[in-house]
Design a protein around this motif. Sequence first.
Motif, mmCIF file in Angstrom:
data_model
loop_
_atom_site.group_PDB
_atom_site.id
_atom_site.type_symbol
_atom_site.label_atom_id
_atom_site.label_comp_id
_atom_site.label_asym_id
_atom_site.label_seq_id
_atom_site.Cartn_x
_atom_site.Cartn_y
_atom_site.Cartn_z
ATOM 1 N N VAL A 154 -21.547 39.318 22.566
ATOM 2 C CA VAL A 154 -21.346 37.866 22.674
ATOM 3 C C VAL A 154 -22.285 37.183 21.687
ATOM 4 N N LYS A 155 -21.703 36.341 20.839
ATOM 5 C CA LYS A 155 -22.499 35.672 19.799
ATOM 6 C C LYS A 155 -21.846 34.351 19.394
ATOM 7 N N ILE A 156 -22.614 33.568 18.670
ATOM 8 C CA ILE A 156 -22.106 32.338 18.063
ATOM 9 C C ILE A 156 -21.781 32.667 16.616
ATOM 10 N N THR A 157 -20.555 32.346 16.214
ATOM 11 C CA THR A 157 -20.052 32.707 14.895
ATOM 12 C C THR A 157 -19.586 31.463 14.160
ATOM 13 N N THR A 158 -19.797 31.437 12.859
ATOM 14 C CA THR A 158 -19.256 30.377 12.027
ATOM 15 C C THR A 158 -17.797 30.690 11.737
ATOM 16 N N ILE A 159 -16.940 29.722 11.964
ATOM 17 C CA ILE A 159 -15.508 29.934 11.763
ATOM 18 C C ILE A 159 -15.168 30.041 10.277
ATOM 19 N N ASN A 160 -15.974 29.467 9.418
ATOM 20 C CA ASN A 160 -15.722 29.533 7.977
ATOM 21 C C ASN A 160 -16.041 30.902 7.393
ATOM 22 N N SER A 161 -16.457 31.805 8.244
ATOM 23 C CA SER A 161 -16.775 33.161 7.773
ATOM 24 C C SER A 161 -15.515 34.020 7.819
ATOM 25 N N TYR A 162 -15.645 35.179 8.309
ATOM 26 C CA TYR A 162 -14.569 36.160 8.429
ATOM 27 C C TYR A 162 -13.312 35.590 9.101
ATOM 28 N N TRP A 163 -13.495 34.741 10.099
ATOM 29 C CA TRP A 163 -12.389 34.280 10.934
ATOM 30 C C TRP A 163 -11.499 33.220 10.294
ATOM 31 N N LYS A 164 -11.960 32.528 9.284
ATOM 32 C CA LYS A 164 -11.195 31.416 8.697
ATOM 33 C C LYS A 164 -9.780 31.829 8.281
ATOM 34 N N SER A 165 -9.646 32.917 7.586
ATOM 35 C CA SER A 165 -8.332 33.353 7.090
ATOM 36 C C SER A 165 -7.480 34.005 8.184
ATOM 37 N N LYS A 166 -8.070 34.258 9.333
ATOM 38 C CA LYS A 166 -7.362 34.930 10.428
ATOM 39 C C LYS A 166 -6.897 33.954 11.515
ATOM 40 N N TYR A 167 -7.248 32.678 11.367
ATOM 41 C CA TYR A 167 -6.912 31.664 12.378
ATOM 42 C C TYR A 167 -5.399 31.532 12.549
ATOM 43 N N VAL A 168 -4.960 31.401 13.819
ATOM 44 C CA VAL A 168 -3.542 31.232 14.126
ATOM 45 C C VAL A 168 -3.279 29.905 14.828
ATOM 46 N N THR A 169 -3.986 29.637 15.925
ATOM 47 C CA THR A 169 -3.708 28.433 16.712
ATOM 48 C C THR A 169 -4.887 28.105 17.623
ATOM 49 N N ALA A 170 -4.798 26.959 18.294
ATOM 50 C CA ALA A 170 -5.817 26.551 19.281
ATOM 51 C C ALA A 170 -5.114 25.952 20.481
ATOM 52 N N ARG A 171 -5.763 26.085 21.638
ATOM 53 C CA ARG A 171 -5.208 25.555 22.882
ATOM 54 C C ARG A 171 -6.301 24.828 23.657
ATOM 55 N N ARG A 172 -5.914 23.770 24.321
ATOM 56 C CA ARG A 172 -6.840 23.028 25.197
ATOM 57 C C ARG A 172 -6.454 23.333 26.639
#
Length: 165
Positions: free
Chosen positions: A144-162
């Motif tokens: 469990v960690k805090i990650t910057t979204i502009n890192s590895y995950w930016k190109s892997k983003y698909v969607t968000a839900r509330r």
Amino acid sequence: MKLHQAWKKRLAILSIGATLTFAGGIICNQVPTYAATSTTTKANKIISLGEKYLGTPYKFGAKVGQTKSFDCSSFTKYIYGKYGISLPRTAAQQSKAGSYVSKSNWKKGDLLFFKVPGRSASIGHVGIYLGNNKMLNTYGAGGVKITTINSYWKSKYVTARRVIK
């Protein structure tokens, strides 16, 4: 003359009543509650609980309900569940819960979903948006960690839900 005095008396009574009502609200510290405030408070509580598990090891397929290890979706299911929000078990299933949120409207507590290379499902990872392009999640080394979204995950983003109401 009597009619004029009667109106003066009624006006005075109305003025006193309005003043007492207004003052009573102030004295009793009655502040209107807005849904956004409630939502923000719940999001902050969920995030705060999640942060208590920083460093908890990642384990794919971790059992829901125990806290010695988590995978991404058991983590979100567990901490949201502590605040009365029932989520399905997998990230792919969780990506259909709640309501869609565009990237430009992300708020603290929104769930962010990503592709994971090598997995057949289009959604393979979930994290909790913290604000400032950061998320709380668990994946791989460090748990469990805090990650910057502009890192590895930016190109892997698909969607968000509330899911917080």
